[in-house]
Design a protein around this motif. Structure first.
Motif, PDB file in Angstrom:
ATOM      1  N   ASP A 198     -10.368  -3.462   2.112  1.00 54.35           N
ATOM      2  CA  ASP A 198     -10.014  -2.011   1.598  1.00 54.35           C
ATOM      3  C   ASP A 198      -9.762  -1.016   2.679  1.00 54.35           C
ATOM      4  N   SER A 199     -10.595  -1.166   3.743  1.00 52.38           N
ATOM      5  CA  SER A 199     -10.349   0.073   4.636  1.00 52.38           C
ATOM      6  C   SER A 199      -9.032  -0.144   5.449  1.00 52.38           C
ATOM      7  N   THR A 243     -11.560   1.963  -4.079  1.00 47.24           N
ATOM      8  CA  THR A 243     -11.958   3.306  -4.258  1.00 47.24           C
ATOM      9  C   THR A 243     -11.381   3.916  -2.846  1.00 47.24           C
ATOM     10  N   VAL A 244     -10.640   4.976  -3.010  1.00 47.67           N
ATOM     11  CA  VAL A 244      -9.957   5.415  -1.952  1.00 47.67           C
ATOM     12  C   VAL A 244     -10.924   6.543  -1.509  1.00 47.67           C
ATOM     13  N   GLY A 285      -2.158   2.788   4.584  1.00 49.41           N
ATOM     14  CA  GLY A 285      -1.289   3.769   3.757  1.00 49.41           C
ATOM     15  C   GLY A 285      -1.238   5.215   4.305  1.00 49.41           C
ATOM     16  N   SER A 344       0.716  -1.278  -0.200  1.00 42.92           N
ATOM     17  CA  SER A 344      -0.086  -0.031   0.102  1.00 42.92           C
ATOM     18  C   SER A 344       0.850   1.300   0.104  1.00 42.92           C
ATOM     19  N   THR A 372      -3.785   9.690   1.909  1.00 43.58           N
ATOM     20  CA  THR A 372      -5.186   9.565   1.209  1.00 43.58           C
ATOM     21  C   THR A 372      -5.134  10.954   0.481  1.00 43.58           C
ATOM     22  N   ARG A 392      -8.250   3.481  -7.143  1.00 42.29           N
ATOM     23  CA  ARG A 392      -6.904   2.997  -7.097  1.00 42.29           C
ATOM     24  C   ARG A 392      -7.040   1.375  -7.474  1.00 42.29           C
ATOM     25  N   TRP A 405     -13.196   9.458   6.449  1.00 42.39           N
ATOM     26  CA  TRP A 405     -12.665   8.885   7.797  1.00 42.39           C
ATOM     27  C   TRP A 405     -12.829   9.662   8.932  1.00 42.39           C
ATOM     28  N   GLU A 462      -6.306   1.133   3.033  1.00 42.80           N
ATOM     29  CA  GLU A 462      -6.302   2.646   3.034  1.00 42.80           C
ATOM     30  C   GLU A 462      -5.912   3.270   4.494  1.00 42.80           C
TER      31      GLU A 462
END
Length: 320
Positions: A78-79, A53-54, A85, A38, A42, A49, A60, A82
């Protein structure tokens, strides 16, 4: 305990005198693979991506202010990717207030209990990201990974879902990272809080609590602390590093499996590192050195914690 405090007291008094005279499952594998690949940060708006999807920063923030529930409109994988990242994002509002905060909460709530191995492996990989570069932004990924790995280890202490081999491998990786880390900054004007040593100390404390570490492994943790303290460094610690390292040592002592003689010899080794060189008026470098200052401060913090009978976290078995 009293004999250990006496040994510490003698060293601290000597140091003060010297100073005054010297001015894996398939799910695990998927999480691990995506965490280690990753990217950082963000964006402020939605963008694709690959197949993921970011989400926006506002998304957040809304998760955080509503109690940090796991989103139901996207996969946990996915969460997680991110949020991981964000761990080396230069903005601490994203890195610490969102990425670290949400992941820490989810780990503590048991969200990752079935994926704990894969998550931990991904964080261990983060310990080596850019390792060896002094005062480089890559330290953010390493120190954030250490902090979160500590929470993963603490979660296993509660949930008991990991095998001994996994914890011992993580312990080896943590020790190797901490003694090789060149960037010991606690704070940066550009990056905000870094807390390399403090987060490393919390990771050592988490490992010391683990049921999978016995007398030999705990002795190694003491040696890691000693090597860290006595290694030359340009950094004098100002951000609670000494207190948190001392607490890691207290966690080892509270396990009550390391021989007292081993602890006393460890203290004597550190005490020797606080003694000034045998020179008068013609020392080639200032004394005390940063490492000697840090060692003295940590010994004082350890003495105080012993004197006060400091214990650990009330939410962790055997640590209260």
């Amino acid at each position: 305990m009293s004999i250990i405090k006496q040994a510490l007291s003698a060293i601290i008094c000597q140091s003060a005198t010297s100073a005054s005279s010297h001015a894996v499952s398939a799910g695990d594998s998927a999480v691990w693979n995506r965490i280690t690949s990753s990217g950082a940060g963000t964006t402020a708006s939605l963008r694709p991506r690959g197949t993921m999807t970011v989400m926006s920063d506002e998304y957040w923030h809304s998760v955080k202010v509503t109690g940090m529930p796991v989103p139901v409109d996207r996969s946990l994988e996915d969460s997680t990717v991110e949020l991981v990242g964000m761990l080396d994002h230069p903005d601490p509002r994203l890195r610490d207030d969102l990425g670290v905060s949400v992941l820490t909460t989810w780990i503590g709530r048991g969200v990752y209990d079935e994926l704990l191995h894969g998550l931990g492996d991904g964080l261990v990989a983060g310990l080596n990201h850019g390792l060896g570069r002094p005062e480089d932004p890559t330290v953010l990924r390493r120190t954030s990974s250490a902090l979160l790995l500590a929470e993963v280890v603490n979660r296993d202490t509660v949930a008991q879902v990991l095998d001994p081999g996994t914890l011992l491998a993580w312990g080896d990786a943590a020790a190797g990272w901490l003694v090789r880390e060149q960037d010991q900054r606690g704070w940066s004007a550009d990056l905000g809080p870094i807390h390399t040593v403090a987060n490393g100390a919390d990771l050592l404390a988490a490992l010391a609590r683990s049921r999978h570490l016995g007398r030999l492994e705990l002795t190694v943790l003491l040696d890691v602390v000693g090597d860290l303290l006595l290694s030359p460094t340009p950094h004098v610690w100002h951000h609670g590093e000494d207190d948190r390292l001392a607490h890691a040592v207290m966690t080892v002592i509270h396990r009550a499996v390391v021989d007292r003689a081993v602890v006393e010899a460890w203290i004597a080794r550190l005490g020797a590192g606080t003694r000034p060189p045998a020179t008068r008026g013609h020392a080639s470098t200032p004394w005390p050195t940063p490492s000697a200052r840090n060692t003295s401060a940590t010994l004082r913090a350890l003495y105080l914690q012993l004197a006060l009978g400091v214990r650990g976290r009330v939410d962790l078995p055997g640590d209260a």
